[in-house]
Design a protein around this motif. Structure first.
Motif, PDB file in Angstrom:
ATOM      1  N   ALA A  22     -80.145  72.034  64.507  1.00  0.00           N
ATOM      2  CA  ALA A  22     -80.159  70.784  63.747  1.00  0.00           C
ATOM      3  C   ALA A  22     -81.309  70.768  62.748  1.00  0.00           C
ATOM      4  CB  ALA A  22     -80.272  69.606  64.711  1.00  0.00           C
ATOM      5  N   LYS A  23     -82.477  71.209  63.171  1.00  0.00           N
ATOM      6  CA  LYS A  23     -83.644  71.221  62.288  1.00  0.00           C
ATOM      7  C   LYS A  23     -83.432  72.179  61.126  1.00  0.00           C
ATOM      8  CE  LYS A  23     -88.694  71.695  62.399  1.00  0.00           C
ATOM      9  NZ  LYS A  23     -89.870  71.946  63.271  1.00  0.00           N
ATOM     10  N   ARG A  24     -82.904  73.369  61.420  1.00  0.00           N
ATOM     11  CA  ARG A  24     -82.662  74.350  60.353  1.00  0.00           C
ATOM     12  C   ARG A  24     -81.602  73.873  59.362  1.00  0.00           C
ATOM     13  NH1 ARG A  24     -82.510  80.545  62.669  1.00  0.00           N
ATOM     14  NH2 ARG A  24     -84.527  80.579  63.730  1.00  0.00           N
ATOM     15  N   ALA A  25     -80.586  73.202  59.882  1.00  0.00           N
ATOM     16  CA  ALA A  25     -79.459  72.790  59.038  1.00  0.00           C
ATOM     17  C   ALA A  25     -79.705  71.455  58.344  1.00  0.00           C
ATOM     18  CB  ALA A  25     -78.190  72.708  59.880  1.00  0.00           C
ATOM     19  N   GLY A  26     -80.729  70.718  58.760  1.00  0.00           N
ATOM     20  CA  GLY A  26     -81.013  69.429  58.155  1.00  0.00           C
ATOM     21  C   GLY A  26     -80.039  68.352  58.575  1.00  0.00           C
ATOM     22  N   VAL A  27     -79.557  68.445  59.826  1.00  0.00           N
ATOM     23  CA  VAL A  27     -78.638  67.432  60.351  1.00  0.00           C
ATOM     24  C   VAL A  27     -79.180  66.938  61.686  1.00  0.00           C
ATOM     25  CG1 VAL A  27     -76.641  68.474  59.220  1.00  0.00           C
ATOM     26  CG2 VAL A  27     -77.219  69.145  61.564  1.00  0.00           C
ATOM     27  N   SER A  28     -78.539  65.948  62.258  1.00  0.00           N
ATOM     28  CA  SER A  28     -78.984  65.416  63.542  1.00  0.00           C
ATOM     29  C   SER A  28     -78.466  66.293  64.684  1.00  0.00           C
ATOM     30  CB  SER A  28     -78.471  63.992  63.735  1.00  0.00           C
ATOM     31  OG  SER A  28     -77.056  64.003  63.900  1.00  0.00           O
ATOM     32  N   VAL A  29     -79.134  66.190  65.829  1.00  0.00           N
ATOM     33  CA  VAL A  29     -78.672  66.903  67.019  1.00  0.00           C
ATOM     34  C   VAL A  29     -77.276  66.411  67.405  1.00  0.00           C
ATOM     35  CG1 VAL A  29     -79.111  67.374  69.463  1.00  0.00           C
ATOM     36  CG2 VAL A  29     -81.023  67.264  67.856  1.00  0.00           C
ATOM     37  N   GLY A  30     -77.049  65.102  67.191  1.00  0.00           N
ATOM     38  CA  GLY A  30     -75.734  64.540  67.492  1.00  0.00           C
ATOM     39  C   GLY A  30     -74.636  65.187  66.677  1.00  0.00           C
ATOM     40  N   THR A  31     -74.932  65.508  65.417  1.00  0.00           N
ATOM     41  CA  THR A  31     -73.946  66.180  64.562  1.00  0.00           C
ATOM     42  C   THR A  31     -73.635  67.573  65.087  1.00  0.00           C
ATOM     43  OG1 THR A  31     -74.584  64.942  62.593  1.00  0.00           O
ATOM     44  CG2 THR A  31     -73.484  67.062  62.248  1.00  0.00           C
ATOM     45  N   VAL A  32     -74.680  68.304  65.470  1.00  0.00           N
ATOM     46  CA  VAL A  32     -74.467  69.639  66.024  1.00  0.00           C
ATOM     47  C   VAL A  32     -73.600  69.558  67.268  1.00  0.00           C
ATOM     48  CG1 VAL A  32     -75.565  71.681  67.027  1.00  0.00           C
ATOM     49  CG2 VAL A  32     -76.660  70.485  65.117  1.00  0.00           C
ATOM     50  N   ASN A  33     -73.916  68.610  68.141  1.00  0.00           N
ATOM     51  CA  ASN A  33     -73.161  68.453  69.382  1.00  0.00           C
ATOM     52  C   ASN A  33     -71.708  68.071  69.110  1.00  0.00           C
ATOM     53  OD1 ASN A  33     -73.087  68.176  72.412  1.00  0.00           O
ATOM     54  ND2 ASN A  33     -72.522  66.102  71.841  1.00  0.00           N
ATOM     55  N   ARG A  34     -71.531  67.166  68.125  1.00  0.00           N
ATOM     56  CA  ARG A  34     -70.172  66.728  67.798  1.00  0.00           C
ATOM     57  C   ARG A  34     -69.317  67.877  67.287  1.00  0.00           C
ATOM     58  NH1 ARG A  34     -67.741  64.746  63.141  1.00  0.00           N
ATOM     59  NH2 ARG A  34     -69.705  64.607  61.989  1.00  0.00           N
ATOM     60  N   SER A  50     -70.931  74.869  56.822  1.00  0.00           N
ATOM     61  CA  SER A  50     -71.670  75.944  56.144  1.00  0.00           C
ATOM     62  C   SER A  50     -73.142  75.926  56.549  1.00  0.00           C
ATOM     63  CB  SER A  50     -71.558  75.784  54.625  1.00  0.00           C
ATOM     64  OG  SER A  50     -70.233  75.980  54.181  1.00  0.00           O
ATOM     65  N   ALA A  51     -73.728  74.731  56.609  1.00  0.00           N
ATOM     66  CA  ALA A  51     -75.135  74.609  56.979  1.00  0.00           C
ATOM     67  C   ALA A  51     -75.370  75.049  58.411  1.00  0.00           C
ATOM     68  CB  ALA A  51     -75.596  73.163  56.791  1.00  0.00           C
ATOM     69  N   LEU A  52     -74.474  74.688  59.304  1.00  0.00           N
ATOM     70  CA  LEU A  52     -74.611  75.091  60.704  1.00  0.00           C
ATOM     71  C   LEU A  52     -74.468  76.605  60.851  1.00  0.00           C
ATOM     72  CD1 LEU A  52     -72.538  72.268  62.456  1.00  0.00           C
ATOM     73  CD2 LEU A  52     -75.027  72.500  62.372  1.00  0.00           C
ATOM     74  N   ALA A  53     -73.530  77.181  60.110  1.00  0.00           N
ATOM     75  CA  ALA A  53     -73.341  78.631  60.169  1.00  0.00           C
ATOM     76  C   ALA A  53     -74.575  79.360  59.631  1.00  0.00           C
ATOM     77  CB  ALA A  53     -72.101  79.025  59.372  1.00  0.00           C
ATOM     78  N   ASP A  54     -75.106  78.871  58.520  1.00  0.00           N
ATOM     79  CA  ASP A  54     -76.303  79.495  57.939  1.00  0.00           C
ATOM     80  C   ASP A  54     -77.498  79.366  58.878  1.00  0.00           C
ATOM     81  OD1 ASP A  54     -75.000  80.312  55.666  1.00  0.00           O
ATOM     82  OD2 ASP A  54     -75.545  78.526  54.500  1.00  0.00           O
ATOM     83  N   ALA A  55     -77.606  78.227  59.557  1.00  0.00           N
ATOM     84  CA  ALA A  55     -78.713  78.010  60.486  1.00  0.00           C
ATOM     85  C   ALA A  55     -78.679  79.008  61.634  1.00  0.00           C
ATOM     86  CB  ALA A  55     -78.668  76.587  61.033  1.00  0.00           C
TER      87      ALA A  55
END
Length: 280
Positions: A22-34, A50-55
């Protein structure tokens, strides 16, 4: 489910926690979990994937594959179709990319093999309180789904059909005769195999279980692009399984069912016999 599994696999490979991603992708932990738990499927977004994959240090090819999956989902004809319930969205998404589909049908002809009149009779019985226009939309959606059998390359459909399905007269003798004619015609296609599981075969590998589908696409070069999902059809909803041991269990069950059923040639004879019995 395929996107969620791929994102979890990438994060595991990278040795990261959801918080770190989440920190690397610039999103919330909730978004990663979702995204990793396959919630709100219709709201997945290309930039976030794309951001999650890059992270997770995904390769360009892996990122592109994930992006394509999201775009396929966003652009699928079923996403905005008024007659397709949300529970069916994942199934149609999987069918859109699957190479093969294995089906055990113990009560009704599978949707991919239904004629329009058979489907109409089913919906009139199941959705008796719906108006004619609503029912017609549902039938149209079911017939449109069958286009995966005509695309190039087409899905390879393998069905084990309980003989009891042929004895249940849906829509009257004429509708049922048309349906069996259609089954015979489809069974002669190179990408369709139909085996009839005789009632005389007695107890079988599926036990008291109901209708299920196995959808697959094997990609040894890129496992993240592979598909291995089981769909269990329930009343007004469905259940999706993708845990490797559960999928393997259903694959083994289907193999046993194929072994217990009549072969494809003998099954054509059984279909012909069932049709003749309608007009005795």
């Amino acid at each position: 489910m395929q996107i969620a599994r791929a994102l979890r696999a990438l994060r595991t490979r990278a040795g990261l926690t959801q918080s770190e991603v989440a920190k690397r992708a610039g999103v919330s932990v909730g978004t990663v979990n979702r995204y990793e738990t396959w919630q709100d499927r219709a709201k997945l977004r290309v930039p976030t994937v794309s951001a999650l994959a890059d992270a997770c240090s995904a390769t360009a090819q892996e990122r592109a594959a994930l992006v394509q999956l999201v775009r396929n989902q966003e652009n699928g004809w079923w996403m905005d179709h008024p007659a397709v319930p949300e529970v069916m969205d994942p199934l149609l998404s999987f069918e859109d990319v699957a190479e093969y589909e294995h089906v055990f049908a113990n009560a009704l002809v599978p949707g991919l093999l239904q004629t329009r009149n058979y489907a109409l009779a089913l919906h009139r019985a199941q959705d008796a309180r719906d108006g004619a226009d609503v029912i017609e939309n549902k039938v149209d959606a079911r017939i449109k789904r069958q286009s995966i059998l005509d695309r190039s390359p087409a899905v390879h459909l393998w069905v084990v059909l309980d003989e009891a399905v042929l004895r249940r007269t849906v829509g009257g003798d004429d509708v049922m005769a048309e349906q069996i004619d259609h089954l015979q015609s489809m069974a002669r296609r190179p990408n369709v195999d139909i085996q009839v599981l005789r009632c005389a075969a007695g107890a079988h590998a599926a036990g008291s279980g109901g209708h299920f589908l196995i959808l697959g696409r094997d990609d040894e070069g890129d496992p993240l692009s592979g598909v291995n999902v089981v769909y269990l059809e329930l009343h007004k909803r469905g259940l999706y399984l993708d845990a490797p041991d559960e999928v393997q269990g259903y694959k083994l069950m289907f193999d046993y069912l194929r072994a217990q059923a009549a072969d494809t040639s003998a099954s054509l004879d059984l279909l012909a016999a069932a049709r003749q019995e309608l007009f005795r």
